[in-house]
Design an enzyme around this catalytic site. Structure first.
Site, PDB file in Angstrom:
ATOM      1  N   GLU A   1       0.768  -1.185  -0.116  1.00  0.00           N
ATOM      2  CA  GLU A   1      -0.143  -0.151   0.076  1.00  0.00           C
ATOM      3  C   GLU A   1       0.994   1.277  -0.013  1.00  0.00           C
ATOM      4  O   GLU A   1       0.464   2.198  -0.649  1.00  0.00           O
ATOM      5  CB  GLU A   1      -0.833   0.082   1.264  1.00  0.00           C
TER       6      GLU A   1
ATOM      7  N   PHE B   1     -11.390  -8.458  13.356  1.00  0.00           N
ATOM      8  CA  PHE B   1     -10.261  -8.850  12.672  1.00  0.00           C
ATOM      9  C   PHE B   1     -10.023  -7.526  11.506  1.00  0.00           C
ATOM     10  O   PHE B   1     -10.856  -6.827  10.894  1.00  0.00           O
ATOM     11  CB  PHE B   1     -10.543 -10.145  11.840  1.00  0.00           C
ATOM     12  N   GLN B   2      -8.618  -7.224  11.529  1.00  0.00           N
ATOM     13  CA  GLN B   2      -8.253  -6.221  10.571  1.00  0.00           C
ATOM     14  C   GLN B   2      -8.951  -4.619  11.009  1.00  0.00           C
ATOM     15  O   GLN B   2      -9.117  -4.181  10.196  1.00  0.00           O
ATOM     16  CB  GLN B   2      -8.303  -6.434   9.230  1.00  0.00           C
TER      17      GLN B   2
ATOM     18  N   LYS C   1     -17.751  -1.918   5.622  1.00  0.00           N
ATOM     19  CA  LYS C   1     -18.283  -2.804   4.869  1.00  0.00           C
ATOM     20  C   LYS C   1     -19.678  -2.732   4.667  1.00  0.00           C
ATOM     21  O   LYS C   1     -20.203  -2.911   3.294  1.00  0.00           O
ATOM     22  CB  LYS C   1     -17.710  -4.211   5.379  1.00  0.00           C
TER      23      LYS C   1
ATOM     24  N   MET D   1      24.237   9.750   2.561  1.00  0.00           N
ATOM     25  CA  MET D   1      23.930  11.150   3.245  1.00  0.00           C
ATOM     26  C   MET D   1      24.372  10.872   4.902  1.00  0.00           C
ATOM     27  O   MET D   1      25.006  11.716   5.018  1.00  0.00           O
ATOM     28  CB  MET D   1      22.604  11.478   3.076  1.00  0.00           C
TER      29      MET D   1
END
Lengths: 575, 175
Positions: A64, A126-127, A176, A490
Site C-alpha cells: 500500500e 479482525f483487521q 463494509k 548522506m
C-alpha cells in the site's frame, strides 16, 4: 463484462450499492486510474470495480505504501488528484508514510480505505484499526462513512478538499456495510463550496501595492520560489513577473522546474545543498520575495542568521505559513495565480545587471571549487554528477526525474536540467526513502507521453523494490537509475563531517540489482566504468519499456556545497 | 513571555474535530489547561473554548493552524482582560456536618454558592466564578469533610465580539 451503470440524475433515482455510488462519483470526478490493493474490508468495492474495467484503470501495487507513492507521482506529474484503495487494518496503516509525505509536500491524494462492518467498530474485530485517528495528523481532512447514502457527499468533499487551496491528502474510511448497502442514488454532484473552508484567502490590494512599492524601491531584490507556483499553475505568471522586474530567482527543491533551469534569471537552488550564490546572497539582498514556499529549515538554515538585513514579502495561499518561520513585512495572502499578475502590473520594468553579476561571480567560485570536479572527474571512479550531466545531454532536459532521498537526490536536483514544469518529483518535506520507484510508476501513468526516470540510491531502492512487480505486471515504461555508492551516503557524509567518521550502520550491501530486475522481466545492466556510462544511459533511455541501470559511484563522495545544520546560509561550505 | 490565552473557535459539529484541534497542541507539547465545547449563538455552529499558557507568537500560530482545519470557520485568541469568563464548580460535603454548623450557610452565601442536591448523606453545592473564587470555596469546605470536588472548563465571551451571525453569512455566501 457488463456495462457500468450510467450516472443517475436527480430525476432518475436508482437503487445502487454504496460501492457503485463510489465508482460513479469517481467517473464524474474524471478518475481514470486507481492504485490499490484489495483485502477483506474493501471487497465489495473491488467487486463493483470488476464492472468498471473499461472506464477505470486499476493498478495492483505490491504494497500500500507503493500505492500511495504512485498516486503522489500521478498527482505531481498530471496535476490531478491521485486515487488509492486500501483495505482496513494493515492496508490502511501502510498508507501512513505516504499520507505524511503528501501532506508536507501539498500533494492532492484521495485515499479510500475499507473498514470493518459498522457494528464491529471498537470491538477489535479482525483487521480493525482506528484509521481515522491514526491518519488525522497526516491528512488535510478525513472522515468515516457508515451509511451508503453518505458516500456521494463524502467523496465530493474529499475531491474538493484534496485539490483546492493548498492541496493535500484526504482519506475516506468506508465500513463494509456501507459498501454493500443499497440506497436511492440521486446522482453525484461535485462539491464547490464548504462553508467552514476557505481554500484561498481574499487578495488584499493594499498589500499588493505595498509589495510593489517595496520591489520598485529595491536595489538588490531576490525572489525565492517554491512548489506554490506549480500547484497554482502559475508558471507563466511567475515568469512574466520576474522578467518584467528583472529579479534573480532561486528555487526550493519542490519549486525546481517551475522556471526552466536554463532561464537567465534562474540563479539556482536554495538550501542545505543548494548553490553557493543564492545562499550567500540571501543575506545580502535588500528585498526578499518568497513565492509559494514555506521557509523550511533546510532552506533557511539558522533562522536568526537568515536574511536579517532584508525586507520580506511573502506570497502564499496558506495563511498559516505567513509568519510561521520568517516574519513577513508584507504578507501577500492568496493564490499566486491571482497575486502575481496584480504585482506584475505594478512593478517597474527593470534589470539589475550588477546584482545579477554577483550571482554569476558566486557561480564561478562554486564551479571552480565544486561543480567542475563533480561533472568532469579525473579520478576513474564515477561521480553522481557526471551521470546526471550525461543524462541531461541525452534527455535534453525534457524527462520527468523522480528522485528518492539522500545524496543522489541532492545531486540530481542540483544538476538536472529541466525545461518543463512538473518534471521534478521528489520527496522534499518528509524525505521518504523508497519514494522514487513507486512515484515514478504513478508519474508515468499521469504523463504517459513523457520519459520518466526514477533515480534512487542503493538504500532507498531496497525499501520499495517490490514495486518492480507492478512494473512487470502492467508492462510499464519506467527508467530506473540506481546510483550505488555502497553506503547510506548522506548519513555517512554526516558521520564523516560531524561524527568523526564513526560510520555507524551506514554500510549497506545490495543484491545484484540487474539480476533482480531480470527476475521481474526487466532488462538492465551495471556500469562502473566511464567509457560505458553514456552508452548504458542511452540504452536505458532508448529501450522500449522499463530498464534498470545500476551505476557504481564513488563510495565516499560528498555532496557540496553544504550549509551545516545549525549554521546560517552565509556559512555555506564549498568543501 | 508566556501568559494565559483563551482560544475561541467557531466550528462545524463534526466527529473527530476535537482530535484535530487537540493534536495541534499536543504535537507542540502544549498542555491544554481547560477545554470546553458547546453550541454557539448560531444554530449548528459549535464553539470551542481552550485555555493555554503560551507566548503571543505561538498562540497566533496555533489560532491559524486551528483555523486551517477544514471544519473550523474562525479561531480567535484573547488575553484574560479581553474576555468575560466563568468556570462552574461542584462540591459534595456530608449533610450532617453542614446541618450542624449554621455558619456554613453564611459562608456559602458569601461565596455565591447554592445547594443543588440535599440528601440525608450528602449535599452538593455549586458555585460559578473565576478560578480564585472556586478555589476559595474548597478551602472553606475542607474543614467540613469535602468528599468530592469538580470544576468545569472555562466558558468565555469575547468583550468586543459582535457574535458570529454576520460572519457566518459571509462564509455561506463567499466562494
Amino acid at each position: 463484462m457488463t456495462q457500468a451503470a450510467p450516472i443517475q440524475t436527480a430525476t432518475a433515482r436508482k437503487q445502487v450499492s454504496g460501492s457503485q455510488a463510489l465508482l460513479e462519483a469517481f467517473l464524474t470526478e474524471g478518475v481514470d486510474t486507481i492504485f490499490g490493493y484489495p483485502g477483506g474490508a474493501i471487497m465489495p468495492i473491488y467487486d463493483a470495480l470488476y464492472d468498471y474495467g473499461d472506464k477505470i484503470n486499476h493498478i495492483l501495487v505490491r504494497h500500500e505504501q507503493g500505492g500511495i507513492h504512485a498516486a503522489q507521482g500521478y498527482a505531481r506529474s498530471s496535476g490531478r488528484p491521485g486515487v488509492v484503495f486500501a483495505t482496513s487494518g494493515p492496508g490502511a496503516t501502510n498508507l501512513v508514510t505516504g499520507l505524511a509525505d503528501a501532506l508536507i509536500d501539498s500533494t492532492p491524494v484521495v485515499c479510500i480505505t475499507g473498514q470493518v462492518f459498522a457494528h464491529l467498530l471498537g470491538t477489535d474485530a479482525f483487521q480493525e484499526t482506528d484509521v481515522i485517528n491514526i491518519t488525522t495528523p497526516v491528512t488535510k481532512w478525513n472522515c468515516q462513512v457508515t451509511d451508503a447514502s453518505e458516500i456521494p457527499a463524502a467523496i465530493a468533499k474529499a475531491f474538493y478538499i484534496a485539490k483546492s487551496g493548498r492541496p493535500g491528502p484526504v482519506l475516506v474510511d468506508i465500513t463494509k456495510n456501507a459498501q454493500l448497502q443499497m440506497f436511492d442514488f440521486e446522482g453525484y454532484t461535485p462539491c464547490e463550496h464548504i462553508r467552514s473552508y476557505r481554500p484561498k484567502p481574499i487578495v488584499r490590494q493594499e498589500y499588493i501595492e505595498e509589495a510593489a512599492a517595496m520591489i520598485n524601491a529595491a536595489e538588490r531584490p531576490f525572489v525565492l520560489f517554491g512548489q506554490g507556483v506549480i500547484l497554482g499553475n502559475a508558471e507563466a505568471e511567475f515568469k512574466t513577473f520576474i522578467e518584467k522586474s528583472g529579479i534573480p530567482a532561486a528555487w526550493t527543491i519542490l519549486g525546481l522546474g517551475a522556471l526552466p533551469t536554463g532561464h537567465p534569471l534562474n540563479v539556482g537552488m536554495l538550501g542545505m545543498h543548494g548553490n553557493y550564490a543564492p545562499n550567500v546572497l540571501t543575506n545580502q539582498c535588500d528585498v526578499l520575495i518568497a513565492v509559494g514556499m514555506r521557509f523550511d529549515d533546510r532552506v533557511t538554515g539558522r533562522l536568526d542568521r537568515y536574511a536579517k538585513q532584508a525586507k520580506i514579502i511573502h506570497l502564499d495561499i496558506d495563511p498559516a505559513e505567513i509568519d510561521k518561520n520568517i516574519k513577513a513585512d508584507v504578507p501577500v495572502w492568496g493564490d499566486c495565480k491571482e497575486t502575481l499578475p496584480l504585482l506584475t502590473e505594478l512593478v517597474q520594468q527593470k534589470s539589475h545587471p550588477e546584482w545579477l553579476q554577483r550571482f554569476h561571480d558566486g557561480d564561478k567560485q562554486e564551479y571552480e571549487q565544486v561543480i567542475h570536479n563533480e561533472l568532469n572527474p579525473t579520478d576513474p571512479v564515477l561521480t553522481m554528477g557526471e551521470v546526471i550531466k550525461i543524462l541531461n545531454e541525452l534527455t535534453g532536459g525534457d524527462a520527468i526525474i523522480v528522485t528518492d532521498v539522500g545524496q543522489h537526490q541532492m545531486v540530481a536536483n542540483r544538476y538536472a536540467k529541466m525545461n518543463h514544469t512538473r518534471s521534478n518529483i521528489t520527496s522534499g518535506g518528509l524525505g521518504t526513502m523508497g519514494f522514487a520507484l513507486p512515484a515514478a510508476i504513478g508519474a508515468k501513468m499521469g504523463a504517459p507521453e513523457r520519459t520518466v526516470v526514477a533515480i534512487a540510491g542503493d538504500g532507498g531502492i531496497q525499501m520499495t523494490i517490490q514495486e518492480l512487480g507492478t512494473i512487470q505486471q502492467f508492462g510499464m515504461n519506467v527508467k530506473i537509475l540506481i546510483l550505488n555508492n555502497q553506503f547510506l551516503g548522506m548519513v555517512r557524509q554526516w558521520q564523516q563531517l560531524f561524527h568523526e567518521r564513526r560510520y555507524s550502520f551506514v554500510n549497506i550491501t545490495s543484491p545484484d540489482f540487474p539480476k533482480v530486475a531480470e527476475a521481474y522481466g526487466i532488462p538492465g545492466q551495471k556500469v562502473s566504468e566511464r567509457e560505458h556510462l553514456r552508452t548504458a544511459l542511452q540504452t536505458m533511455l532508448e529501450h522500449d519499456g522499463s530498464y534498470l541501470l545500476e551505476v557504481m559511484t564513488g563510495k565516499e563522495n560528498n555532496v557540496f556545497p553544504m550549509v551545516p545544520q545549525g549554521c546560517g546560509v552565509a556559512e555555506i561550505r564549498l568543501s | 513571555m508566556k501568559q494565559e490565552y483563551t482560544l475561541t473557535a467557531y466550528t462545524e459539529n463534526q466527529v473527530g474535530l476535537l482530535n484535530r484541534i487537540a493534536i495541534i497542541m499536543s504535537r507542540r507539547k502544549i498542555n491544554i489547561e481547560s477545554l470546553n465545547t458547546s453550541p454557539s449563538e448560531v444554530e449548528g455552529i459549535h464553539r470551542f473554548t481552550i485555555v493555554i499558557q503560551e507566548t503571543e507568537e505561538m498562540v497566533r500560530k496555533l489560532a491559524r493552524q486551528i483555523e486551517k482545519q477544514v471544519d473550523v470557520l474562525r479561531a480567535f485568541y484573547n488575553t484574560g482582560d479581553e474576555i468575560v469568563w466563568q468556570e462552574m464548580a461542584l462540591y459534595k460535603v456530608p449533610t450532617d456536618e453542614i446541618a450542624e454548623k449554621v455558619k456554613v450557610e453564611r459562608l456559602l452565601r458569601e461565596h455565591g454558592a447554592r445547594a443543588v442536591v440535599i440528601r440525608k448523606d450528602y449535599t452538593v453545592f455549586e458555585t460559578t466564578g473565576h478560578r480564585e473564587e472556586t478555589n476559595n470555596l474548597i478551602k472553606v469546605l475542607e474543614p467540613y469533610g469535602l468528599i468530592e470536588f469538580v470544576r468545569s472548563a472555562r466558558v468565555a465571551i469575547i468583550k468586543d465580539s459582535r457574535g458570529f451571525h454576520e460572519q457566518l453569512a459571509k462564509f455561506s455566501s463567499e466562494e
